[in-house]
Scaffold this motif. Structure first.
Motif, PDB file in Angstrom:
ATOM      1  N   TYR A   1       0.835  -1.263  -0.175  1.00  0.00           N
ATOM      2  CA  TYR A   1      -0.106  -0.067  -0.036  1.00  0.00           C
ATOM      3  C   TYR A   1       0.919   1.220   0.148  1.00  0.00           C
ATOM      4  O   TYR A   1       0.545   2.158  -0.846  1.00  0.00           O
ATOM      5  CB  TYR A   1      -0.818  -0.139   1.279  1.00  0.00           C
ATOM      6  CG  TYR A   1      -1.386   1.314   1.363  1.00  0.00           C
ATOM      7  CD1 TYR A   1      -2.659   1.471   0.653  1.00  0.00           C
ATOM      8  CD2 TYR A   1      -1.164   2.291   2.333  1.00  0.00           C
ATOM      9  CE1 TYR A   1      -3.526   2.740   0.833  1.00  0.00           C
ATOM     10  CE2 TYR A   1      -2.025   3.547   2.384  1.00  0.00           C
ATOM     11  CZ  TYR A   1      -3.051   3.678   1.637  1.00  0.00           C
ATOM     12  OH  TYR A   1      -3.915   4.870   1.660  1.00  0.00           O
ATOM     13  N   GLU A   2       1.645   1.287   0.734  1.00  0.00           N
ATOM     14  CA  GLU A   2       2.514   2.425   1.249  1.00  0.00           C
ATOM     15  C   GLU A   2       3.625   2.789  -0.331  1.00  0.00           C
ATOM     16  O   GLU A   2       3.535   3.925  -0.830  1.00  0.00           O
ATOM     17  CB  GLU A   2       3.547   2.385   2.157  1.00  0.00           C
ATOM     18  CG  GLU A   2       2.821   2.378   3.560  1.00  0.00           C
ATOM     19  CD  GLU A   2       2.415   3.712   3.942  1.00  0.00           C
ATOM     20  OE1 GLU A   2       2.733   4.750   3.498  1.00  0.00           O
ATOM     21  OE2 GLU A   2       1.220   3.938   4.539  1.00  0.00           O
ATOM     22  N   ASP A   3       3.958   1.689  -0.700  1.00  0.00           N
ATOM     23  CA  ASP A   3       4.866   1.760  -1.841  1.00  0.00           C
ATOM     24  C   ASP A   3       4.351   1.957  -3.325  1.00  0.00           C
ATOM     25  O   ASP A   3       4.887   2.354  -4.119  1.00  0.00           O
ATOM     26  CB  ASP A   3       5.900   0.749  -1.968  1.00  0.00           C
ATOM     27  CG  ASP A   3       6.797   0.712  -0.529  1.00  0.00           C
ATOM     28  OD1 ASP A   3       6.986   1.949   0.062  1.00  0.00           O
ATOM     29  OD2 ASP A   3       7.366  -0.203  -0.230  1.00  0.00           O
ATOM     30  N   CYS A   4       3.085   1.221  -3.363  1.00  0.00           N
ATOM     31  CA  CYS A   4       2.396   1.124  -4.587  1.00  0.00           C
ATOM     32  C   CYS A   4       1.195   1.613  -4.963  1.00  0.00           C
ATOM     33  O   CYS A   4       0.896   1.680  -6.108  1.00  0.00           O
ATOM     34  CB  CYS A   4       2.483  -0.247  -5.213  1.00  0.00           C
ATOM     35  SG  CYS A   4       4.181  -1.263  -5.367  1.00  0.00           S
ATOM     36  N   VAL A   5       0.331   1.885  -3.940  1.00  0.00           N
ATOM     37  CA  VAL A   5      -1.006   2.173  -3.832  1.00  0.00           C
ATOM     38  C   VAL A   5      -1.353   3.561  -3.508  1.00  0.00           C
ATOM     39  O   VAL A   5      -2.100   4.414  -4.342  1.00  0.00           O
ATOM     40  CB  VAL A   5      -1.826   0.953  -3.142  1.00  0.00           C
ATOM     41  CG1 VAL A   5      -3.412   1.472  -3.221  1.00  0.00           C
ATOM     42  CG2 VAL A   5      -1.655  -0.185  -3.878  1.00  0.00           C
ATOM     43  N   LYS A   6      -0.716   3.891  -2.319  1.00  0.00           N
ATOM     44  CA  LYS A   6      -1.164   5.254  -1.848  1.00  0.00           C
ATOM     45  C   LYS A   6      -0.826   6.258  -2.795  1.00  0.00           C
ATOM     46  O   LYS A   6       0.295   6.554  -3.453  1.00  0.00           O
ATOM     47  CB  LYS A   6      -0.215   5.332  -0.585  1.00  0.00           C
ATOM     48  CG  LYS A   6      -0.634   6.734   0.286  1.00  0.00           C
ATOM     49  CD  LYS A   6       0.203   6.710   1.481  1.00  0.00           C
ATOM     50  CE  LYS A   6       0.062   7.608   2.464  1.00  0.00           C
ATOM     51  NZ  LYS A   6       0.889   7.634   3.626  1.00  0.00           N
ATOM     52  N   GLY A   7      -1.958   7.195  -3.069  1.00  0.00           N
ATOM     53  CA  GLY A   7      -1.910   8.158  -3.687  1.00  0.00           C
ATOM     54  C   GLY A   7      -1.815   8.184  -5.173  1.00  0.00           C
ATOM     55  O   GLY A   7      -1.558   8.941  -6.135  1.00  0.00           O
ATOM     56  N   THR A   8      -2.109   6.864  -5.629  1.00  0.00           N
ATOM     57  CA  THR A   8      -2.001   6.268  -7.300  1.00  0.00           C
ATOM     58  C   THR A   8      -3.531   6.277  -7.790  1.00  0.00           C
ATOM     59  O   THR A   8      -3.622   6.392  -9.003  1.00  0.00           O
ATOM     60  CB  THR A   8      -1.347   5.093  -7.472  1.00  0.00           C
ATOM     61  OG1 THR A   8      -2.272   3.998  -6.892  1.00  0.00           O
ATOM     62  CG2 THR A   8       0.161   5.327  -6.909  1.00  0.00           C
ATOM     63  N   GLY A   9      -4.595   6.197  -6.838  1.00  0.00           N
ATOM     64  CA  GLY A   9      -5.892   5.931  -7.303  1.00  0.00           C
ATOM     65  C   GLY A   9      -6.143   4.514  -7.734  1.00  0.00           C
ATOM     66  O   GLY A   9      -7.094   4.080  -8.191  1.00  0.00           O
ATOM     67  N   ARG A  10      -5.212   3.542  -7.529  1.00  0.00           N
ATOM     68  CA  ARG A  10      -5.037   2.289  -7.911  1.00  0.00           C
ATOM     69  C   ARG A  10      -5.710   1.528  -6.518  1.00  0.00           C
ATOM     70  O   ARG A  10      -5.414   1.871  -5.513  1.00  0.00           O
ATOM     71  CB  ARG A  10      -3.871   1.547  -8.293  1.00  0.00           C
ATOM     72  CG  ARG A  10      -3.255   2.104  -9.374  1.00  0.00           C
ATOM     73  CD  ARG A  10      -1.916   1.390  -9.876  1.00  0.00           C
ATOM     74  NE  ARG A  10      -0.820   1.808  -8.952  1.00  0.00           N
ATOM     75  CZ  ARG A  10       0.283   1.229  -9.105  1.00  0.00           C
ATOM     76  NH1 ARG A  10       0.548   0.503 -10.227  1.00  0.00           N
ATOM     77  NH2 ARG A  10       1.390   1.644  -8.533  1.00  0.00           N
ATOM     78  N   PRO A  11      -6.737   0.593  -6.723  1.00  0.00           N
ATOM     79  CA  PRO A  11      -6.924  -0.058  -5.558  1.00  0.00           C
ATOM     80  C   PRO A  11      -6.346  -1.257  -4.986  1.00  0.00           C
ATOM     81  O   PRO A  11      -5.528  -1.900  -5.809  1.00  0.00           O
ATOM     82  CB  PRO A  11      -8.506  -0.645  -6.076  1.00  0.00           C
ATOM     83  CG  PRO A  11      -8.451  -0.956  -7.572  1.00  0.00           C
ATOM     84  CD  PRO A  11      -7.444   0.224  -7.926  1.00  0.00           C
ATOM     85  N   LEU A  12      -6.355  -1.489  -3.701  1.00  0.00           N
ATOM     86  CA  LEU A  12      -5.811  -2.506  -2.975  1.00  0.00           C
ATOM     87  C   LEU A  12      -7.302  -3.296  -2.300  1.00  0.00           C
ATOM     88  O   LEU A  12      -7.586  -2.886  -1.593  1.00  0.00           O
ATOM     89  CB  LEU A  12      -4.962  -2.073  -1.913  1.00  0.00           C
ATOM     90  CG  LEU A  12      -4.326  -3.208  -0.925  1.00  0.00           C
ATOM     91  CD1 LEU A  12      -3.574  -4.264  -1.811  1.00  0.00           C
ATOM     92  CD2 LEU A  12      -3.586  -2.598   0.089  1.00  0.00           C
ATOM     93  N   ILE A  13      -7.174  -4.776  -2.881  1.00  0.00           N
ATOM     94  CA  ILE A  13      -8.405  -5.480  -2.626  1.00  0.00           C
ATOM     95  C   ILE A  13      -7.843  -6.573  -1.600  1.00  0.00           C
ATOM     96  O   ILE A  13      -6.856  -7.218  -1.983  1.00  0.00           O
ATOM     97  CB  ILE A  13      -9.126  -6.146  -3.850  1.00  0.00           C
ATOM     98  CG1 ILE A  13      -9.647  -4.783  -4.643  1.00  0.00           C
ATOM     99  CG2 ILE A  13     -10.142  -6.769  -3.348  1.00  0.00           C
ATOM    100  CD1 ILE A  13     -10.045  -5.089  -6.089  1.00  0.00           C
ATOM    101  N   VAL A  14      -8.163  -6.965  -0.410  1.00  0.00           N
ATOM    102  CA  VAL A  14      -7.847  -7.555   0.467  1.00  0.00           C
ATOM    103  C   VAL A  14      -9.029  -8.677   0.907  1.00  0.00           C
ATOM    104  O   VAL A  14     -10.220  -8.257   1.207  1.00  0.00           O
ATOM    105  CB  VAL A  14      -7.254  -7.011   1.998  1.00  0.00           C
ATOM    106  CG1 VAL A  14      -7.268  -8.376   2.671  1.00  0.00           C
ATOM    107  CG2 VAL A  14      -6.065  -6.336   1.512  1.00  0.00           C
TER     108      VAL A  14
END
Length: 154
Positions: free
Chosen positions: A49-62
């Protein structure tokens, strides 16, 4: 995952590889399944999340994250104290869709929530049906449901 990462030895030996190095910059979304088997898996989810998702608008689904384990102190505060605080904060940021927790044994039941609706406790009946026995707005804990709510509805 490998033996070093699952055991946590990668951090101790200085061999931890950032999860971001394994991701493609073109990835549109990230799906993580079962990151609750051990703390390092959820720590890697936080790093993703911190390195690839945060602030990019891409979702992280768990999926099947059992995030309530982190939020509700299932893992004691002294357990890996340096990581547990940040992991609890990270788990609390998720927007849930569904939570299903099954209680097994002589009085089987289900703790259920479809967000943003209230939490529900459903008692499993001998005929295979479910009976709604309790609802509440704010999550208490799985332990509280087991010890204080379920005994009132045998």
């Amino acid at each position: 995952p490998n033996f070093l990462s699952v055991s946590g030895l990668d951090k101790l030996l200085g061999k931890k590889v950032s999860i971001a190095k394994r991701m493609d910059s073109e990835d549109a979304a990230f799906v993580v399944a079962y990151p609750s088997a051990n703390i390092s898996e959820f720590a890697n989810t936080r790093d993703l999340y911190e390195d690839c998702v945060k602030g990019t608008g891409r979702p992280l689904i768990v999926a099947r994250g059992e995030l309530q384990r982190y939020i509700s102190n299932y893992y004691p505060p002294f357990w890996n104290a340096g990581e547990m605080g940040p992991l609890r904060e990270f788990a609390a940021k998720f927007t849930g869709v569904y939570v299903i927790y099954n209680f097994k044994g002589s009085n089987p039941a289900v703790l259920f929530r479809r967000y943003p609706e209230p939490w529900q406790v459903l008692r499993r009946r001998r005929d295979g049906g479910l009976e709604l026995v309790h609802t509440f707005e704010n999550f208490v804990s799985v332990k509280d449901v087991a010890l204080n709510i379920l005994p009132r509805f045998p």
